[in-house]
Design a protein around this motif. Structure first.
Motif, PDB file in Angstrom:
ATOM      1  N   ILE A   1       0.847  -1.194   0.000  1.00 21.85           N
ATOM      2  CA  ILE A   1       0.000   0.000   0.000  1.00 21.85           C
ATOM      3  C   ILE A   1       0.881   1.241   0.000  1.00 21.85           C
ATOM      4  O   ILE A   1       1.795   1.364   0.834  1.00 21.85           O
ATOM      5  N   ASP A   2       0.632   2.156  -0.937  1.00 21.16           N
ATOM      6  CA  ASP A   2       1.382   3.415  -1.055  1.00 21.16           C
ATOM      7  C   ASP A   2       2.888   3.175  -0.866  1.00 21.16           C
ATOM      8  O   ASP A   2       3.520   3.733   0.036  1.00 21.16           O
ATOM      9  N   PRO A   3       3.494   2.392  -1.770  1.00 21.01           N
ATOM     10  CA  PRO A   3       4.847   1.876  -1.539  1.00 21.01           C
ATOM     11  C   PRO A   3       5.986   2.859  -1.833  1.00 21.01           C
ATOM     12  O   PRO A   3       6.777   2.658  -2.752  1.00 21.01           O
ATOM     13  N   TRP A   4       6.068   3.910  -1.040  1.00 13.91           N
ATOM     14  CA  TRP A   4       7.231   4.795  -1.097  1.00 13.91           C
ATOM     15  C   TRP A   4       8.305   4.171  -0.202  1.00 13.91           C
ATOM     16  O   TRP A   4       8.487   4.547   0.946  1.00 13.91           O
ATOM     17  N   PHE A   5       9.003   3.199  -0.733  1.00 10.11           N
ATOM     18  CA  PHE A   5       9.948   2.414   0.038  1.00 10.11           C
ATOM     19  C   PHE A   5      11.275   3.129   0.281  1.00 10.11           C
ATOM     20  O   PHE A   5      12.126   2.617   1.006  1.00 10.11           O
ATOM     21  N   THR A   6      11.463   4.289  -0.338  1.00 11.23           N
ATOM     22  CA  THR A   6      12.695   5.063  -0.142  1.00 11.23           C
ATOM     23  C   THR A   6      12.467   6.285   0.740  1.00 11.23           C
ATOM     24  O   THR A   6      13.281   7.206   0.741  1.00 11.23           O
ATOM     25  N   ASN A   7      11.383   6.299   1.496  1.00  6.53           N
ATOM     26  CA  ASN A   7      11.117   7.444   2.357  1.00  6.53           C
ATOM     27  C   ASN A   7      12.131   7.506   3.500  1.00  6.53           C
ATOM     28  O   ASN A   7      12.784   6.511   3.832  1.00  6.53           O
ATOM     29  N   PRO A   8      12.297   8.673   4.111  1.00  4.60           N
ATOM     30  CA  PRO A   8      13.333   8.838   5.141  1.00  4.60           C
ATOM     31  C   PRO A   8      13.171   7.939   6.358  1.00  4.60           C
ATOM     32  O   PRO A   8      14.135   7.732   7.099  1.00  4.60           O
ATOM     33  N   LYS A   9      11.977   7.410   6.608  1.00  6.83           N
ATOM     34  CA  LYS A   9      11.737   6.544   7.759  1.00  6.83           C
ATOM     35  C   LYS A   9      11.779   5.058   7.402  1.00  6.83           C
ATOM     36  O   LYS A   9      11.577   4.205   8.256  1.00  6.83           O
ATOM     37  N   ALA A  10      12.042   4.744   6.140  1.00  4.57           N
ATOM     38  CA  ALA A  10      12.059   3.346   5.712  1.00  4.57           C
ATOM     39  C   ALA A  10      13.162   2.587   6.433  1.00  4.57           C
ATOM     40  O   ALA A  10      14.210   3.150   6.763  1.00  4.57           O
ATOM     41  N   PRO A  11      12.957   1.278   6.678  1.00  3.10           N
ATOM     42  CA  PRO A  11      13.980   0.488   7.373  1.00  3.10           C
ATOM     43  C   PRO A  11      15.273   0.430   6.586  1.00  3.10           C
ATOM     44  O   PRO A  11      15.274   0.136   5.388  1.00  3.10           O
ATOM     45  N   GLN A  12      16.365   0.701   7.244  1.00  2.00           N
ATOM     46  CA  GLN A  12      17.666   0.719   6.587  1.00  2.00           C
ATOM     47  C   GLN A  12      18.083  -0.697   6.181  1.00  2.00           C
ATOM     48  O   GLN A  12      17.961  -1.631   6.955  1.00  2.00           O
ATOM     49  N   GLY A  13      18.566  -0.848   4.951  1.00  3.38           N
ATOM     50  CA  GLY A  13      19.071  -2.129   4.482  1.00  3.38           C
ATOM     51  C   GLY A  13      18.018  -3.112   4.034  1.00  3.38           C
ATOM     52  O   GLY A  13      18.346  -4.236   3.653  1.00  3.38           O
ATOM     53  N   ALA A  14      16.749  -2.727   4.059  1.00  2.00           N
ATOM     54  CA  ALA A  14      15.681  -3.646   3.669  1.00  2.00           C
ATOM     55  C   ALA A  14      15.498  -3.644   2.161  1.00  2.00           C
ATOM     56  O   ALA A  14      15.527  -2.604   1.519  1.00  2.00           O
ATOM     57  N   THR A  15      15.304  -4.827   1.598  1.00  2.00           N
ATOM     58  CA  THR A  15      15.008  -4.931   0.175  1.00  2.00           C
ATOM     59  C   THR A  15      13.501  -4.988  -0.036  1.00  2.00           C
ATOM     60  O   THR A  15      12.745  -5.308   0.879  1.00  2.00           O
ATOM     61  N   TRP A  16      13.072  -4.691  -1.237  1.00  2.00           N
ATOM     62  CA  TRP A  16      11.657  -4.753  -1.550  1.00  2.00           C
ATOM     63  C   TRP A  16      11.151  -6.189  -1.458  1.00  2.00           C
ATOM     64  O   TRP A  16      11.936  -7.136  -1.608  1.00  2.00           O
ATOM     65  N   PRO A  17       9.846  -6.366  -1.249  1.00  2.29           N
ATOM     66  CA  PRO A  17       9.285  -7.721  -1.264  1.00  2.29           C
ATOM     67  C   PRO A  17       9.556  -8.403  -2.607  1.00  2.29           C
ATOM     68  O   PRO A  17       9.448  -7.773  -3.663  1.00  2.29           O
ATOM     69  N   GLU A  18       9.889  -9.665  -2.565  1.00  2.00           N
ATOM     70  CA  GLU A  18      10.193 -10.402  -3.789  1.00  2.00           C
ATOM     71  C   GLU A  18       8.928 -10.775  -4.564  1.00  2.00           C
ATOM     72  O   GLU A  18       8.936 -10.875  -5.778  1.00  2.00           O
ATOM     73  N   ALA A  19       7.837 -11.019  -3.832  1.00  2.00           N
ATOM     74  CA  ALA A  19       6.576 -11.420  -4.459  1.00  2.00           C
ATOM     75  C   ALA A  19       5.459 -10.531  -3.928  1.00  2.00           C
ATOM     76  O   ALA A  19       5.287 -10.397  -2.716  1.00  2.00           O
ATOM     77  N   VAL A  20       4.710  -9.907  -4.823  1.00  2.00           N
ATOM     78  CA  VAL A  20       3.590  -9.045  -4.457  1.00  2.00           C
ATOM     79  C   VAL A  20       2.428  -9.348  -5.397  1.00  2.00           C
ATOM     80  O   VAL A  20       2.619  -9.464  -6.605  1.00  2.00           O
ATOM     81  N   ASP A  21       1.240  -9.492  -4.838  1.00  2.00           N
ATOM     82  CA  ASP A  21       0.049  -9.748  -5.653  1.00  2.00           C
ATOM     83  C   ASP A  21      -0.651  -8.459  -6.069  1.00  2.00           C
ATOM     84  O   ASP A  21      -1.145  -8.351  -7.191  1.00  2.00           O
ATOM     85  N   ALA A  22      -0.717  -7.494  -5.152  1.00  2.00           N
ATOM     86  CA  ALA A  22      -1.477  -6.271  -5.406  1.00  2.00           C
ATOM     87  C   ALA A  22      -0.749  -5.068  -4.825  1.00  2.00           C
ATOM     88  O   ALA A  22      -0.163  -5.143  -3.739  1.00  2.00           O
ATOM     89  N   ILE A  23      -0.793  -3.969  -5.558  1.00  2.00           N
ATOM     90  CA  ILE A  23      -0.247  -2.687  -5.099  1.00  2.00           C
ATOM     91  C   ILE A  23      -1.396  -1.693  -5.091  1.00  2.00           C
ATOM     92  O   ILE A  23      -2.029  -1.439  -6.117  1.00  2.00           O
ATOM     93  N   LEU A  24      -1.684  -1.129  -3.929  1.00  2.00           N
ATOM     94  CA  LEU A  24      -2.763  -0.151  -3.792  1.00  2.00           C
ATOM     95  C   LEU A  24      -2.150   1.234  -3.681  1.00  2.00           C
ATOM     96  O   LEU A  24      -1.272   1.470  -2.840  1.00  2.00           O
ATOM     97  N   VAL A  25      -2.599   2.154  -4.529  1.00  2.00           N
ATOM     98  CA  VAL A  25      -2.068   3.521  -4.525  1.00  2.00           C
ATOM     99  C   VAL A  25      -3.221   4.477  -4.271  1.00  2.00           C
ATOM    100  O   VAL A  25      -4.144   4.595  -5.083  1.00  2.00           O
TER     101      VAL A  25
END
Length: 283
Positions: free
Chosen positions: A73-97
Motif C-alpha cells: 500500500i502506497d509503496p514509497w519504500f525510499t522514504n526517510p523513515k524506511a527500514p535501513q538495508g531492507a530490500t523490496w518484497p520479492e513477491a507481491v500480488d497487489a499494489i494499492l495507490v
C-alpha cells in the motif's frame, strides 16, 4: 512555497536522507539495499495463520494475509523513515495507490514491473502510470476487487491528487483520492485512509464494512492531526488505530503519544498501536 515543494519532490526521487529533506536540498543517492532485508526476516518469523503487517514508514505498508496474498500500500519504500538495508518484497500480488502525490505513488511502477503485481487505484492515476493492461486495475469509490483471501474496497478520502512522472514537468490531474478497506478471510478488516481529513462518511464506512484496524494519518497540515484522527477513530468504531504519515518531514508534527492523549480526551476506546518501520506485526 512551490519552490520548496519541488525541492522535496526532487529529493524523494534521488532517495535522499531525512536531514536532506528537512533542508530541501538533494544529496548523493542512497546506496542500493543489501541482500538481507530486515522486513523479509521479520515476515518469515511472523505467527502462522495471522495477518502480518509491516510498516515501511510514512504511509507505506506491506500486508500478508493467512491465504498468502501480499499487498503493498502506497509503496514509497525510499522514504526517510524506511527500514535501513531492507530490500523490496520479492513477491507481491497487489499494489494499492491512494493518490498521485510522490510520497504515495513512490516506487509503485517499479515494484509492479519487478513482481508483475496488479496496481489498484483511480482510473486516472493508474492510466498515467502506463502499465500493461493486465496489471492496471482501474476503479473508483465503490469499486471492489478480490485478491486471494482479501476483498479490497475503494472508499472515499478527502484530499487532492496530482501526479508527476517527471519532477520537472507540470503535474497532471490524477483522479479522486482514495482510501482502502481490506476484508481478510479469517483475519481482521483493515482500513487504510490514504491522505485525508476526518469526514462524516467514515461512519458509513464503519456501518458498511466494520473495520477493526484503521491506519490513519496523524501528521497534520496535509492530513488529519492527532485530534482529528481521534474523531475519525470514533466515527470508524475501530478497536485499533495504527498511526502513519507523521515525522517524515518537519511539517508533519503529529505523534503517536499525541494521538493516544487525543483518543483519551475524546473518550474513545480504540487502542493506539505504534509500529516500528521494518518490524512485522501479527494482527
Amino acid at each position: 512555497m512551490r519552490t520548496k515543494l519541488m525541492a522535496v519532490v526532487v529529493g524523494a526521487v534521488l532517495g535522499v536522507t531525512g536531514a536532506a529533506f528537512a533542508q530541501g536540498t538533494p544529496t548523493t543517492p542512497a546506496a542500493a539495499p543489501k541482500a538481507a532485508p530486515k522486513a523479509g526476516k521479520a515476515a518469515a518469523t511472523a505467527t502462522a495463520g495471522k495477518t502480518e503487517v509491516t510498516w515501511w514508514g510514512h504511509a507505506a505498508f506491506v500486508v500478508k494475509t493467512p491465504g498468502g496474498a501480499v499487498i503493498a500500500i502506497d509503496p514509497w519504500f525510499t522514504n526517510p523513515k524506511a527500514p535501513q538495508g531492507a530490500t523490496w518484497p520479492e513477491a507481491v500480488d497487489a499494489i494499492l495507490v491512494s493518490h498521485g502525490h510522490f510520497d504515495h505513488v513512490g516506487e509503485a511502477k517499479a515494484l509492479a514491473q519487478k513482481t508483475n503485481a496488479k496496481v489498484f487505484g483511480s482510473f486516472e492515476l493508474v492510466t498515467l502510470l502506463a502499465l500493461p493492461e493486465a496489471q492496471s486495475m482501474v476503479g473508483n469509490v465503490g469499486g471492489t476487487f478480490q485478491v486471494k483471501d482479501a476483498t479490497i474496497h475503494l472508499v472515499e478520502a478527502v484530499h487532492s491528487s496530482s501526479y508527476q512522472a517527471d519532477p520537472k514537468a507540470p503535474a497532471q490531474y490524477s483522479g479522486a483520492s482514495l482510501g482502502f478497506v481490506i476484508e481478510i478471510a479469517n483475519g481482521p478488516t483493515l482500513y487504510h485512509a490514504g491522505d485525508t481529513g476526518a469526514f462524516q462518511s467514515m461512519a458509513l464506512i464503519a456501518e458498511q464494512f466494520k473495520p477493526t484496524v484503521a491506519l490513519l494519518p496523524i501528521g497534520g497540515q496535509f492530513t488529519m492531526d492527532p485530534a482529528q484522527a481521534a474523531v475519525a477513530a470514533k466515527l470508524l468504531k475501530v478497536k485499533t488505530v495504527v498511526p502513519m504519515h507523521y515525522g517524515t518531514f518537519p511539517a508533519l508534527t503529529g505523534t503517536p503519544d499525541a494521538l493516544t492523549a487525543a483518543v483519551k480526551k475524546a473518550r474513545g476506546t480504540a487502542k493506539v498501536l505504534s509500529l516500528e518501520p521494518g518490524k512485522t506485526t501479527a494482527l
